[in-house]
Design a protein around this motif. Structure first.
Motif, PDB file in Angstrom:
ATOM      1  N   LEU A   1       0.772  -1.462   0.078  1.00 52.38           N
ATOM      2  CA  LEU A   1       0.262  -0.164  -0.014  1.00 52.38           C
ATOM      3  C   LEU A   1       1.429   1.448   0.018  1.00 52.38           C
ATOM      4  N   ASP A   2       1.197   1.899  -0.874  1.00 54.07           N
ATOM      5  CA  ASP A   2       1.537   2.725  -1.230  1.00 54.07           C
ATOM      6  C   ASP A   2       0.982   4.044  -1.631  1.00 54.07           C
ATOM      7  N   GLY A   3       1.205   5.130  -0.178  1.00 53.72           N
ATOM      8  CA  GLY A   3       0.909   6.281   0.262  1.00 53.72           C
ATOM      9  C   GLY A   3       0.190   6.019   1.257  1.00 53.72           C
ATOM     10  N   SER A   4       0.234   4.884   1.929  1.00 59.02           N
ATOM     11  CA  SER A   4      -0.770   4.766   2.799  1.00 59.02           C
ATOM     12  C   SER A   4      -1.130   6.089   4.143  1.00 59.02           C
TER      13      SER A   4
ATOM     14  N   VAL B   1       6.758  16.683  -8.093  1.00 61.58           N
ATOM     15  CA  VAL B   1       7.923  16.827  -7.700  1.00 61.58           C
ATOM     16  C   VAL B   1       7.837  17.198  -6.082  1.00 61.58           C
ATOM     17  N   ASN B   2       7.978  17.126  -4.894  1.00 58.67           N
ATOM     18  CA  ASN B   2       7.718  16.929  -4.135  1.00 58.67           C
ATOM     19  C   ASN B   2       8.460  18.785  -3.648  1.00 58.67           C
ATOM     20  N   GLU B   3       8.265  20.276  -4.029  1.00 61.94           N
ATOM     21  CA  GLU B   3       8.805  21.338  -3.973  1.00 61.94           C
ATOM     22  C   GLU B   3       9.490  21.858  -2.803  1.00 61.94           C
TER      23      GLU B   3
ATOM     24  N   ARG C   1       1.585  18.856 -10.502  1.00 65.50           N
ATOM     25  CA  ARG C   1       0.495  18.645  -9.623  1.00 65.50           C
ATOM     26  C   ARG C   1       1.229  16.903  -9.004  1.00 65.50           C
ATOM     27  N   TYR C   2       1.270  17.045  -7.910  1.00 61.50           N
ATOM     28  CA  TYR C   2       2.034  16.134  -6.767  1.00 61.50           C
ATOM     29  C   TYR C   2       1.076  15.577  -5.351  1.00 61.50           C
ATOM     30  N   ILE C   3       0.457  15.036  -5.538  1.00 62.87           N
ATOM     31  CA  ILE C   3      -0.341  14.105  -4.303  1.00 62.87           C
ATOM     32  C   ILE C   3       0.579  13.689  -3.782  1.00 62.87           C
ATOM     33  N   GLY C   4       1.440  13.311  -3.546  1.00 64.89           N
ATOM     34  CA  GLY C   4       2.153  11.991  -2.756  1.00 64.89           C
ATOM     35  C   GLY C   4       1.861  10.915  -2.541  1.00 64.89           C
ATOM     36  N   SER C   5       1.472  10.480  -3.722  1.00 71.97           N
ATOM     37  CA  SER C   5       0.648   8.878  -4.256  1.00 71.97           C
ATOM     38  C   SER C   5       1.572   9.103  -5.605  1.00 71.97           C
ATOM     39  N   LEU C   6       3.120   8.051  -4.935  1.00 73.70           N
ATOM     40  CA  LEU C   6       2.995   8.225  -6.707  1.00 73.70           C
ATOM     41  C   LEU C   6       1.981   6.842  -7.884  1.00 73.70           C
ATOM     42  N   VAL C   7       1.590   6.435  -7.023  1.00 79.35           N
ATOM     43  CA  VAL C   7       1.037   5.066  -7.988  1.00 79.35           C
ATOM     44  C   VAL C   7      -0.204   6.647  -8.782  1.00 79.35           C
TER      45      VAL C   7
ATOM     46  N   ILE D   1       5.423  14.919 -15.786  1.00 78.54           N
ATOM     47  CA  ILE D   1       7.247  13.225 -15.804  1.00 78.54           C
ATOM     48  C   ILE D   1       7.008  13.147 -14.016  1.00 78.54           C
ATOM     49  N   TYR D   2       7.379  11.983 -13.373  1.00 81.41           N
ATOM     50  CA  TYR D   2       7.579  12.178 -11.714  1.00 81.41           C
ATOM     51  C   TYR D   2       8.806  12.259 -11.511  1.00 81.41           C
ATOM     52  N   ILE D   3       9.287  13.220 -10.583  1.00 80.67           N
ATOM     53  CA  ILE D   3      10.308  12.852 -10.212  1.00 80.67           C
ATOM     54  C   ILE D   3      10.635  13.127  -8.718  1.00 80.67           C
ATOM     55  N   TYR D   4      11.363  11.959  -8.406  1.00 81.17           N
ATOM     56  CA  TYR D   4      11.540  12.141  -6.979  1.00 81.17           C
ATOM     57  C   TYR D   4      13.208  11.628  -6.446  1.00 81.17           C
ATOM     58  N   PRO D   5      13.848  12.966  -7.074  1.00 79.22           N
ATOM     59  CA  PRO D   5      15.023  13.228  -6.459  1.00 79.22           C
ATOM     60  C   PRO D   5      16.034  12.374  -5.801  1.00 79.22           C
TER      61      PRO D   5
ATOM     62  N   GLY E   1      17.617   8.785  -3.477  1.00 81.62           N
ATOM     63  CA  GLY E   1      16.310   9.359  -3.163  1.00 81.62           C
ATOM     64  C   GLY E   1      15.718   8.010  -2.198  1.00 81.62           C
ATOM     65  N   LYS E   2      14.205   8.393  -2.170  1.00 80.58           N
ATOM     66  CA  LYS E   2      12.875   7.992  -0.814  1.00 80.58           C
ATOM     67  C   LYS E   2      12.678   6.148  -1.481  1.00 80.58           C
ATOM     68  N   LEU E   3      12.475   6.510  -3.609  1.00 86.01           N
ATOM     69  CA  LEU E   3      11.594   5.705  -3.850  1.00 86.01           C
ATOM     70  C   LEU E   3      12.319   4.181  -3.508  1.00 86.01           C
ATOM     71  N   ARG E   4      11.809   2.726  -3.519  1.00 84.68           N
ATOM     72  CA  ARG E   4      12.494   1.212  -3.713  1.00 84.68           C
ATOM     73  C   ARG E   4      12.443   1.115  -5.020  1.00 84.68           C
ATOM     74  N   LEU E   5      14.542   0.895  -5.241  1.00 85.46           N
ATOM     75  CA  LEU E   5      14.032   0.088  -6.987  1.00 85.46           C
ATOM     76  C   LEU E   5      13.369  -1.204  -7.553  1.00 85.46           C
TER      77      LEU E   5
ATOM     78  N   TYR F   1      11.097  -3.076  -5.286  1.00 87.44           N
ATOM     79  CA  TYR F   1       9.209  -2.925  -5.666  1.00 87.44           C
ATOM     80  C   TYR F   1       8.320  -1.540  -6.309  1.00 87.44           C
ATOM     81  N   GLU F   2       9.355  -0.537  -5.886  1.00 84.00           N
ATOM     82  CA  GLU F   2       8.651   0.675  -6.652  1.00 84.00           C
ATOM     83  C   GLU F   2       8.830   1.506  -7.711  1.00 84.00           C
ATOM     84  N   CYS F   3      10.079   1.418  -7.693  1.00 85.34           N
ATOM     85  CA  CYS F   3      11.047   2.241  -9.247  1.00 85.34           C
ATOM     86  C   CYS F   3      10.993   1.080 -10.415  1.00 85.34           C
TER      87      CYS F   3
HETATM   88  P1  P6P Z   1       7.569  12.963  -0.081  1.00 87.66           P
HETATM   89  C1  P6P Z   1       4.583   7.819  -0.665  1.00 87.66           C
HETATM   90  O1  P6P Z   1       5.275   8.062   0.797  1.00 87.66           O
HETATM   91  C2  P6P Z   1       5.914   7.659  -1.622  1.00 87.66           C
HETATM   92  O2  P6P Z   1       6.323   6.516  -1.739  1.00 87.66           O
HETATM   93  C3  P6P Z   1       5.306   7.615  -2.643  1.00 87.66           C
HETATM   94  O3  P6P Z   1       4.113   7.638  -2.871  1.00 87.66           O
HETATM   95  C4  P6P Z   1       4.743   9.372  -3.169  1.00 87.66           C
HETATM   96  O4  P6P Z   1       5.218   9.920  -4.221  1.00 87.66           O
HETATM   97  C5  P6P Z   1       5.827   9.621  -2.076  1.00 87.66           C
HETATM   98  O5  P6P Z   1       6.589   9.126  -1.310  1.00 87.66           O
HETATM   99  C6  P6P Z   1       6.318  11.159  -0.940  1.00 87.66           C
HETATM  100  O6  P6P Z   1       7.257  11.295  -0.496  1.00 87.66           O
HETATM  101  O7  P6P Z   1       8.801  12.388   0.657  1.00 87.66           O
HETATM  102  O8  P6P Z   1       7.059  14.028  -1.208  1.00 87.66           O
HETATM  103  O9  P6P Z   1       6.065  13.374   1.003  1.00 87.66           O
END
Ligand code: P6P
Length: 344
Positions: free
Chosen positions: A121-124, A214-216, A241-247, A259-263, A271-275, A277-279
Motif C-alpha cells: 500500500l503505497d502512499g498510505s 515533484v515535492n518542491e 501536480r503532486y499528490i504524494g501518492s506515486l501510483v 514527468i514524476y521526479i523523486y530526486p 532518493g526515497k523510492l525503492r528500486l 518494488y516501486e521503481c
Molecule cells: P514525500 C509515499 O510515501 C511515497 O512513497 C510516494 O507514493 C510519494 O510520491 C512519495 O513517497 C511522497 O514522498 O517525501 O514527497 O512526502
C-alpha cells in the motif's frame, strides 16, 4: 459493438482477457495467469477495506515503524497480510519481497516458479484524508531450480528480468494496470459485480507533456540540475501536480503526459523510492507504454540491485520530458551528489 485488437468486445472481464492473452502463447502454462488472478483477488479485498476504513477504525497509524523507519498505517499491515496470503494460497510464488517486511518472505513453496516484489500500500499516509493510494508489484521468474531453496540471486534481479509488473490504484474508481511485456492494459473494478473490466486498451504514454510531479518542499536541497529542470518547467508554465501518492501521480502522467521526479535530497540522499518494488515495476510499465524511467543517468531497469530495500532517484514519464531533465545533469555532472553518478 466496439472491438479491440484482440477482437474482444469492450467490457471484457480481467479473467477472460488473461485467458485470451495466454492462448496467444502456446507454451504458456497458465501459472502467470493464475498469479495475476491472485493479485486481482487481493486487490478486491483491499479495495473493500480501504473504502470502509473510516467506518471500521482501520485507518490511522498502527503504532509501529517498518524497516524503512516509516510509521506503518493499519492498512499497510492489512494489505501486506492480504497480498501475502493471496500469493501463498495461490501456489505460484516461492518468495515475496515486501516494503513492510525486512527480509525475504519465504513461502516454503519450492515448486513456485515466481518471485513477487511489492509495495502492498503505497502512499498510505493519504488514507486518512481520502486521497488515492496504490499497490505496486513486480513479478520475476526464479533463477534457482524449482524444488531448491530460494536464493538472494532469485530476489536481487534487475528490472529488465521482470516477467510482469503492475499496480492497483484505489482512487475515484479502483483500477488494475499491468503489463507482461506485451503492452499495458487497464481494468476498472465494478464492485457491484466484483469484476475488473477492460477499460484502457494498450495504453500509450504521450512522448511529451506539460505536467511535472515533484515535492518542491525539498527544492532547496535538490541538486543544481534538478533545480534547473524545475525552473525550466515553471518558465514554460507547466502544471505542477503532486499528490504524494506515486501510483496516482504516475497513472495521471501516463495517460496525459508528464514527468514524476523523486530526486536525491538532504533527507533522502539516495532518493526515497525503492528500486525493487516501486521503481522497477513502474519503469516496466512506463517503457511498455512508450515512456522511460531513469535515475537521472541510467535506465532504472538496468540497475543491479544489491539490497532488498535499496533506494534510487526516479525520473519517470514522457520520454522527451525525462530526457530534458537528464540534459541538466549533463551540464552539472561534477557537482551532482546523485547516487546516479556514483553508480554510473
Ligand atoms: P514525500 C509515499 O510515501 C511515497 O512513497 C510516494 O507514493 C510519494 O510520491 C512519495 O513517497 C511522497 O514522498 O517525501 O514527497 O512526502
Amino acid at each position: 459493438m466496439t472491438k479491440d485488437k484482440l477482437g474482444l468486445p469492450v467490457g471484457t472481464t480481467l479473467d477472460r482477457f488473461i485467458k485470451r492473452k495466454q492462448d496467444e502463447f502456446p507454451f504458456a502454462t497458465g501459472e502467470l495467469s493464475q498469479l495475476l488472478r491472485d493479485i486481482a483477488l487481493a486487490g478486491k479485498i483491499i479495495n473493500r477495506e480501504i473504502s470502509r476504513s473510516g467506518l471500521l477504525n482501520i485507518g490511522g497509524a498502527f503504532g509501529v515503524t517498518n524497516v524503512q523507519g516509516e510509521e506503518q498505517q493499519k492498512l499497510d499491515v492489512i494489505a501486506d497480510i492480504r497480498f501475502t496470503r493471496a500469493l501463498r494460497n495461490g501456489g505460484e510464488v516461492c518468495a515475496i519481497i515486501s516494503e513492510e517486511e525486512e527480509g525475504v518472505i519465504d513461502l516454503e513453496n519450492p515448486k513456485g516458479k515466481y518471485i513477487v516484489a511489492m509495495d502492498p500500500l503505497d502512499g498510505s499516509s493519504n488514507i486518512d484524508v481520502n486521497v488515492s493510494i496504490g499497490t505496486i508489484f513486480s513479478i520475476y521468474r526464479r533463477i534457482s531450480p524449482a524444488g531448491t531453496p530460494v536464493t538472494m540471486e532469485d530476489v536481487l534481479q534487475p528490472g529488465s528480468e521482470q516477467v510482469g509488473a503492475g499496480y492497483l490504484l484505489y482512487g475515484s474508481s479502483t483500477m488494475l494496470v499491468y503489463t507482461t511485456g506485451h503492452g499495458v492494459y487497464g481494468f476498472t473494478y465494478e464492485p457491484s459485480l466484483g469484476e475488473f473490466f477492460l477499460s484502457h486498451q494498450d495504453i500509450k504514454m504521450p512522448k511529451d507533456g506539460s505536467i511535472f510531479s515533484v515535492n518542491e518542499g525539498a527544492y532547496c536541497t535538490f541538486e543544481p540540475a534538478v533545480k534547473e529542470y524545475v525552473d525550466y518547467c515553471k518558465k514554460n508554465e507547466y502544471s505542477a501536480r503532486y499528490i504524494g501518492s506515486l501510483v496516482a501521480d504516475f497513472h495521471r502522467n501516463m495517460l496525459k503526459g508528464g514527468i514524476y521526479i523523486y530526486p536525491c535530497t538532504d533527507k533522502a540522499p539516495k532518493g526515497k523510492l525503492r528500486l525493487l518494488y516501486e521503481c522497477n515495476a513502474l519503469a516496466f510499465i512506463a517503457e511498455q507504454a512508450g515512456g522511460i524511467a531513469t535515475n537521472g543517468y541510467k535506465r532504472i531497469m538496468d540497475l543491479k540491485p544489491t539490497e532488498l530495500h535499496q533506494r534510487c532517484p526516479l525520473f519517470i514519464g514522457s520520454e522527451n520530458m525525462v530526457r530534458k531533465a537528464e540534459s541538466f545533469y549533463k551540464k552539472h555532472e561534477p557537482e551532482s551528489k546523485s547516487d546516479a553518478v556514483a553508480s554510473r
